[in-house]
Design an enzyme around this catalytic site. Structure first.
Site, PDB file in Angstrom:
ATOM      1  N   LYS A  83      46.672 -82.340   3.192  1.00  0.00           N
ATOM      2  CA  LYS A  83      46.105 -83.621   2.757  1.00  0.00           C
ATOM      3  C   LYS A  83      46.562 -83.880   1.326  1.00  0.00           C
ATOM      4  O   LYS A  83      46.344 -83.045   0.427  1.00  0.00           O
ATOM      5  CB  LYS A  83      44.580 -83.527   2.833  1.00  0.00           C
ATOM      6  CG  LYS A  83      43.849 -84.836   2.953  1.00  0.00           C
ATOM      7  CD  LYS A  83      42.394 -84.524   3.313  1.00  0.00           C
ATOM      8  CE  LYS A  83      41.497 -85.720   3.252  1.00  0.00           C
ATOM      9  NZ  LYS A  83      40.086 -85.307   3.384  1.00  0.00           N
TER      10      LYS A  83
HETATM   11  O1  G3P Z   1      37.353 -86.834   2.756  1.00  0.00           O
HETATM   12  C1  G3P Z   1      36.831 -87.963   2.078  1.00  0.00           C
HETATM   13  C2  G3P Z   1      35.552 -88.404   2.690  1.00  0.00           C
HETATM   14  O2  G3P Z   1      34.728 -87.292   2.838  1.00  0.00           O
HETATM   15  C3  G3P Z   1      34.868 -89.460   1.900  1.00  0.00           C
HETATM   16  O3  G3P Z   1      33.694 -89.792   2.528  1.00  0.00           O
HETATM   17  O4  G3P Z   1      31.433 -90.789   2.649  1.00  0.00           O
HETATM   18  O5  G3P Z   1      32.170 -89.622   0.549  1.00  0.00           O
HETATM   19  O6  G3P Z   1      33.142 -91.822   1.161  1.00  0.00           O
HETATM   20  P1  G3P Z   1      32.555 -90.561   1.671  1.00  0.00           P
END
Ligand code: G3P
Length: 199
Positions: A83
């Protein structure tokens, strides 16, 4: 549309994998830090549970360092997907790793041009951040739709991972918008009766 789980919690991965619905796993440095465990050890355990793409994110910001970091993860298994941030340095690293046969997931995609650049650099996956765009009053699902249209029109085979997904409704919307994969840390709420228990 396939489902990936976004967590570094091995118990959680094992439980959802036992349902037979998981096609892969994504992690990020914040999720790994939350577990307070050695990242390589966590990756080995995940690899033993899920036979599919497992995204391991680099923390370096320069292409040379990203590639060095990536090689350590990739040596664990060819199921490891590196990633990388969708920055200029991330594109350089993507191009080099693709040339070495290493799969990549280009993350932090906030507009269609980033996705197109990543695809041209050889990305296996691109991850538009649906939830984070919704956070700033922008339509994250529309971004998935736009990328899907562009990739289909131009015969681009890079797969779209709808990322930063937080609600069951976003999973449905991502599927209808043409995402190949949705990833979320919250798979359990996709079953309504389970959602009720979470309330
Ligand atoms: O890998 C990135 C992802 O976990 C982001 O999720 O919900 O923190 O925007 P969020």
């Amino acid at each position: 549309m396939k489902l990936f789980i976004d967590t570094a919690n091995v118990d959680h991965i094992r439980e959802i994998a036992s349902w037979g619905v998981l096609s892969g796993v994504t992690t990020n440095p914040s999720l790994v830090a939350r577990e307070g465990r050695d990242f390589m050890a966590v990756l080995r355990e995940i690899l033993a549970i899920v036979d599919g793409p497992i995204s391991a994110e680099v923390v370096s910001t320069q292409a040379d360092d990203m590639v060095t970091e990536a090689r350590q993860y990739y040596e664990l298994s060819h199921n490891i997907v590196i990633k990388l941030p969708a920055t200029a340095e991330g594109l350089k690293a993507c191009s080099r790793l693709t040339g070495q046969g290493v799969k990549t997931n280009l993350t932090l995609i906030f507009n269609p041009n980033q996705a197109l650049l990543c695809a041209r650099a050889g990305a296996t996956f691109v991850s538009p951040f649906v939830g984070r765009l919704d956070d700033i009053s922008t339509d994250g699902i529309q971004l998935v739709r736009d990328i899907a249209e562009i990739f289909t029109y131009h015969g681009i085979t890079t797969e779209i991972i709808a990322a930063s997904i937080r609600t069951p409704g976003q999973v449905v919307a991502a599927a209808k918008a043409g995402a190949h994969i949705a990833y979320s840390g919250r798979i359990r709420p996709l079953i309504p009766v389970e959602s009720v228990h979470l309330l």
